[in-house]
Design a protein around this motif. Sequence first.
Motif, PDB file in Angstrom:
ATOM      1  N   GLU A  54     -12.084   0.915   4.064  1.00  0.00           N
ATOM      2  CA  GLU A  54     -10.795   0.633   4.710  1.00  0.00           C
ATOM      3  C   GLU A  54     -10.144   1.924   5.202  1.00  0.00           C
ATOM      4  OE1 GLU A  54      -9.287  -2.492   5.217  1.00  0.00           O
ATOM      5  OE2 GLU A  54     -11.340  -3.098   4.736  1.00  0.00           O
ATOM      6  N   GLU A  55     -10.188   2.957   4.359  1.00  0.00           N
ATOM      7  CA  GLU A  55      -9.580   4.240   4.722  1.00  0.00           C
ATOM      8  C   GLU A  55     -10.247   4.811   5.970  1.00  0.00           C
ATOM      9  OE1 GLU A  55      -8.491   7.500   1.647  1.00  0.00           O
ATOM     10  OE2 GLU A  55     -10.343   8.208   2.546  1.00  0.00           O
ATOM     11  N   GLU A  56     -11.573   4.677   6.019  1.00  0.00           N
ATOM     12  CA  GLU A  56     -12.310   5.307   7.117  1.00  0.00           C
ATOM     13  C   GLU A  56     -12.149   4.553   8.437  1.00  0.00           C
ATOM     14  OE1 GLU A  56     -16.090   7.021   6.144  1.00  0.00           O
ATOM     15  OE2 GLU A  56     -14.850   8.517   5.117  1.00  0.00           O
ATOM     16  N   LYS A  57     -11.787   3.284   8.357  1.00  0.00           N
ATOM     17  CA  LYS A  57     -11.562   2.519   9.590  1.00  0.00           C
ATOM     18  C   LYS A  57     -10.490   3.179  10.448  1.00  0.00           C
ATOM     19  CE  LYS A  57     -12.821  -2.130   8.178  1.00  0.00           C
ATOM     20  NZ  LYS A  57     -12.267  -3.318   7.512  1.00  0.00           N
ATOM     21  N   ASN A  58      -9.537   3.834   9.788  1.00  0.00           N
ATOM     22  CA  ASN A  58      -8.431   4.462  10.518  1.00  0.00           C
ATOM     23  C   ASN A  58      -8.744   5.873  11.007  1.00  0.00           C
ATOM     24  OD1 ASN A  58      -6.888   2.191   9.877  1.00  0.00           O
ATOM     25  ND2 ASN A  58      -6.364   3.063   7.881  1.00  0.00           N
ATOM     26  N   LEU A  59      -9.967   6.331  10.714  1.00  0.00           N
ATOM     27  CA  LEU A  59     -10.305   7.701  11.107  1.00  0.00           C
ATOM     28  C   LEU A  59     -11.094   7.714  12.409  1.00  0.00           C
ATOM     29  CD1 LEU A  59     -11.500   9.218   7.702  1.00  0.00           C
ATOM     30  CD2 LEU A  59      -9.244   9.413   8.761  1.00  0.00           C
ATOM     31  N   LYS A  60     -11.029   8.861  13.095  1.00  0.00           N
ATOM     32  CA  LYS A  60     -11.882   9.046  14.265  1.00  0.00           C
ATOM     33  C   LYS A  60     -13.329   9.129  13.800  1.00  0.00           C
ATOM     34  CE  LYS A  60      -8.601  12.030  16.657  1.00  0.00           C
ATOM     35  NZ  LYS A  60      -8.255  13.245  15.935  1.00  0.00           N
ATOM     36  N   SER A  95       0.841   5.579   0.046  1.00  0.00           N
ATOM     37  CA  SER A  95      -0.063   6.672   0.417  1.00  0.00           C
ATOM     38  C   SER A  95      -0.434   7.467  -0.840  1.00  0.00           C
ATOM     39  CB  SER A  95       0.606   7.601   1.427  1.00  0.00           C
ATOM     40  OG  SER A  95       1.586   8.370   0.767  1.00  0.00           O
ATOM     41  N   ARG A 103     -15.269  10.502   9.990  1.00  0.00           N
ATOM     42  CA  ARG A 103     -15.802   9.585   8.977  1.00  0.00           C
ATOM     43  C   ARG A 103     -16.967  10.234   8.244  1.00  0.00           C
ATOM     44  NH1 ARG A 103     -15.964   4.517  12.961  1.00  0.00           N
ATOM     45  NH2 ARG A 103     -13.725   4.435  13.341  1.00  0.00           N
ATOM     46  N   LYS A 133       0.829  -1.193   0.000  1.00  0.00           N
ATOM     47  CA  LYS A 133       0.000   0.000   0.000  1.00  0.00           C
ATOM     48  C   LYS A 133       0.875   1.260   0.000  1.00  0.00           C
ATOM     49  CE  LYS A 133      -4.232   1.510   2.098  1.00  0.00           C
ATOM     50  NZ  LYS A 133      -4.652   1.983   0.780  1.00  0.00           N
TER      51      LYS A 133
END
Length: 480
Positions: free
Chosen positions: A290-296, A113, A300, A111
């Motif tokens: 997947e990207e949003e899983k890492n966000l507060k 960025s 989101r 992956k």
Amino acid sequence: MNKLRIIDIITNPKINEVININGWVRTRRGSKDISFVALNDGSTIKNLQIVVELSKFKEDLIKKITTGSCINVEGVIVSSSGSEQTLEINAKKINILGSADSSEYPLQPKKHSLEFLREKAHLRFRTNTFSAIFRIRHGLTFAIHNYFNNNGYLNIHTPIITGADAEGAGEMFRVSNLDLNNLPKNEKNNIDFSKDFFGKQTNLTVSGQLEAELGALALGKVYTFGPTFRAENSNTSRHLSEFWMIEPETAFADLNDNMDLAEDFLKYCITYCMEKYKDDLNFLNHRLEEEEKNLKKEERSGMSLLERLNFIVKNTFERITYTKAIEILKNSKPNKKKRFKFIINGFGDDLQSEHERYLVEKKFGKPVIITDYPKGIKSFYMKMNEDNLTVRAMDILFPLIGEMVGGSQREENLEKLSARMSEMGVDQKELWWYMETRKFGTCKHSGFGLGFERLMMFITGMKNIRDVIPFPRTPQNAEF
Ligand code: 4AD
Ligand code: MG
């Protein structure tokens, strides 16, 4: 040239057929006897699995089948028991068309960025994410032309180099071939633009609208779809210095007709992409999850990609006046609790994207069209309302993005237009040709502008506008 593409093989597989295919290697994995090569040729998000029995090929050749290399494969289509594919190719012959030294090739099978890939924009087409985005970008372009063609609109090419400033001074890029180290001067010691290439000051256009209006007042229904340029120093995730804009202009249409057109048009384009680009959208939907899983939680978007597309297609857009919107915003919780960055005090305030998103996402739960803005914050060509305070403008607001479309009914009355231009300091001599359409055979007409990359962001779920145009131009950046 080899005409067969991976999309053809996958959609219409003929087991046991011998095929010949070109593509770029995404990955090679396997054991000491056998390699599995994932091949992609850009025709689909799906890779074709090539099975390579190592004993059949020279070691030198095998070593060159690395991520990024370009190869030609002749082989037989066989059915596959793999979980990710139902068919694969048993390789008979392999040619290395272009090797890619793995010690130097920047895109490794891991992956990367989006920021890193922006610096490698010349190669990022080769990733799943960007190949999906640029297939959709093509599809959306096609849908737009289709829509207008189906509805009797003529595509006109408005100029890119212009002597007129459509929207107000100060944000245009100058076009000149004067020698910057030796500028010609006139008696007043100002730069003598009569010596410039066009004999006058010229700029890159910020909008094709004014010229599109000329077309509409003869051809009835026209649209332009071209690049536009803005030298604003707004380094945001929603602004480009060079972006593409779609601008229809319709004779005999008022603001309501204009809104109906815009709503129908947006729904058509999104539906088209949902139907034709299912695989790519499913991929991007998953990518976003997947990207949003890492966000507060508060960062989101709260809607999956497919949900947000349906949000546009399935809802009737809410239409409210600016005055009503201000009233709602003024009394809203985030305004009272000072959670907005820009506090709304009352009539005359410009709406920021945080306000637009509040109306769409919190207040109405559907796309919103705001109409009848104060004349002071809109352009000179918009038709004045009878209140003499507001103009027949409309902005269409989408979730997550805010302003997607800006348009208006145009002032078709020569005296009123001229008065507005004087009031706003717009040069009437420069725009003599625009004024003449009001002098000769004027009529009611309306139009709007859609920011192509804004819609692309919305459809693909990309959060930065730099990731939906192949080679973004932004302040301090014009690489590639
Ligand atoms: O609202 P704008 O400035 O309207 C016009 O230019 C009118 N002449 C349109 C018309 O009536 N024919 O721009 C229209 C749209 C915005 O709603 C936004 O989607 C997009 O263009 N836009 C930008 N997109 C990317 N980068 C920028 N710097 C943009 N500025 C505007
Ligand atoms: Mg606008």
